[in-house]
Design a protein around this motif. Sequence first.
Motif, short mmCIF file in Angstrom:
data_model
loop_
_atom_site.label_atom_id
_atom_site.label_comp_id
_atom_site.label_asym_id
_atom_site.label_seq_id
_atom_site.Cartn_x
_atom_site.Cartn_y
_atom_site.Cartn_z
N UNK A 180 0.84 -1.20 0.00
CA UNK A 180 0.00 0.00 0.00
C UNK A 180 0.87 1.25 0.00
N UNK A 181 1.96 1.21 0.75
CA UNK A 181 2.85 2.37 0.82
C UNK A 181 3.44 2.71 -0.55
N UNK A 182 3.86 1.71 -1.30
CA UNK A 182 4.59 1.98 -2.54
C UNK A 182 3.71 2.00 -3.78
N UNK A 213 14.07 0.81 1.30
CA UNK A 213 12.65 0.85 0.97
C UNK A 213 11.85 -0.24 1.66
N UNK A 214 12.51 -1.19 2.25
CA UNK A 214 11.73 -2.29 2.81
C UNK A 214 12.48 -2.86 4.01
N UNK A 219 8.62 4.09 -3.99
CA UNK A 219 7.57 5.08 -4.25
C UNK A 219 7.94 5.94 -5.44
N UNK A 220 6.96 6.31 -6.23
CA UNK A 220 7.23 7.03 -7.48
C UNK A 220 7.46 8.51 -7.23
N UNK A 244 -2.01 11.33 -4.83
CA UNK A 244 -0.90 10.61 -4.22
C UNK A 244 -1.06 9.11 -4.37
N UNK A 245 0.07 8.41 -4.51
CA UNK A 245 0.03 6.95 -4.59
C UNK A 245 0.89 6.32 -3.51
N UNK A 246 1.29 7.05 -2.50
CA UNK A 246 2.08 6.49 -1.42
C UNK A 246 2.30 7.54 -0.36
N UNK A 247 2.89 7.12 0.76
CA UNK A 247 3.10 8.03 1.87
C UNK A 247 3.97 9.21 1.47
#
Length: 513
Positions: free
Chosen positions: A380-382, A511-512, A448-449, A461-464
């Motif tokens: 969901x975050x990314x 990132x993870x 994240x983009x 937005x598509x991520x935090x």
Amino acid sequence: MASEETGGLAQTATVKLSEMGERTKQLGTAIQDPERQRRIILVIVCVALLLDNMLYMVIVPIVPDYLARLESESEQVRVTANSSTNRTQNENFDVQIGVLFASKAIVQLIVNPLTGTFIDRVGYDIPLFIGLSIMFVSTCIFAFADNYTTLFVARSLQGLGSAFADTSGIAMIADKFTEESERSRALGIALAFISFGSLAAPPFGGVLYEFAGKRVPFFVLASICLADGILCLTVLKPFSSRTRENMPVGTPIYKLMIDPYIAVVAGALTTCNIPLAFLEPTIANWMEETMDSSEWEIGLTWLPAFFPHVLGVYMTVKLAAQYPHLQWFYGALGMVIIGASSCIVPACKSFEQLIIPLCGICFGIALVDTALLPTLAFLVDVRHVSVYGGVYAIADISYCVAYALGPIVAGKIVHDLGFVQLNLGMGLANVLYAPALLLLRNVSLMKPSHSERNMLLEDGATGLYDTIRMEERQRKKHGYSSSGNCVLIDENGTFAGQSKSFSEEHTSEADYI
């Protein structure tokens, strides 16, 4: 003399009240500490999950016997016609028990898409409090229920409460613990409470039912639920006045469902829980027929499996911290272990032998759950917006599919095909599904983009990090920084004199996990 004593007592009382006020003030200050508050929130959520799973399983040794007693009392007033009538009544009784057990998961399955959307809109604390309140009412109804209809209403009401409490609780943990290693550890603790509630509830309920009556186990659970609700109301203050303008709008649940990565995780969660959900309603009769097991052995069947489940959670959390890119492998390994253990169950000839494959099933479930639940939050975050109600509603739906089918379908499969075929089918399903988790092997490489300039302004937005970046760009359009000071902005939307872009600054970040 008397006036001096009265004055001394008044002074002492004043000092004590002042000390109490000071301690209360210190306690309030301590609760407001962010780190301490996160721990308290974790306790509240874990207790809620413990209660839900204890209430789910505590009726297993209570309700069938209680309903059988009610049935026998009603039978005493009429004469039995023939044996075929008895057989039909027994079959109807088994169907009633199966439907009663499954009603909780069925209601939860139906309501979860709505509660997931509701949680994304209003946040996590209000749904958690609503869920605890409904669970408290449900538990009280269980305590006073004296017929099948009332028990069915209580069980269905519990499903409604679980749809609010479980989803919002897990989502709140994912939201409060943003660092992946902390998130995995917190979710692992929550899973340990879920396991303990599920496995300890049958002996807990059976012993209290035998020696204290039907109402006592539910009174104990209702008291704990009430205390947890008061703590939630005190610490989280769900109904306090506040603004929600800064909370991003979550991705619609139907879009999350068609995400291939989330779909693979959801399928794995359903498949790995099918053996547990299908064995719980069928293994007792099989043990009586093949092992001539005693009542205490049947009651303690699943309790030893708690320890390997906790071990599996601990191992997965530690391995994920060291090798985060292998989360998919931990899940696949868990499914293989579940499959092999399921196939071994029918070969067991004694209670001691049976403990080994049941421990293997719970150990494998721990690997799958602990590896894949944090993965849902990361996806969901990314790939979407960092609001977790919808994605954990999907996870809850995955569990409910298994537990809704188990009490109804498992008995039919055993009757038509046999216990051996049931276990072989479940084992084969887990082994065959494990390779599907290979799709997740590159998830840890997703980023994240940050660099898609137009996407943030046109598609949202598509991520935090994208959400934060979009807010910053809105400020920069007016020539102001986040602190409110006037700054120079170039044509790319960056600070004048700034050597690195937002994307470049974060490319080197982990990132993870």
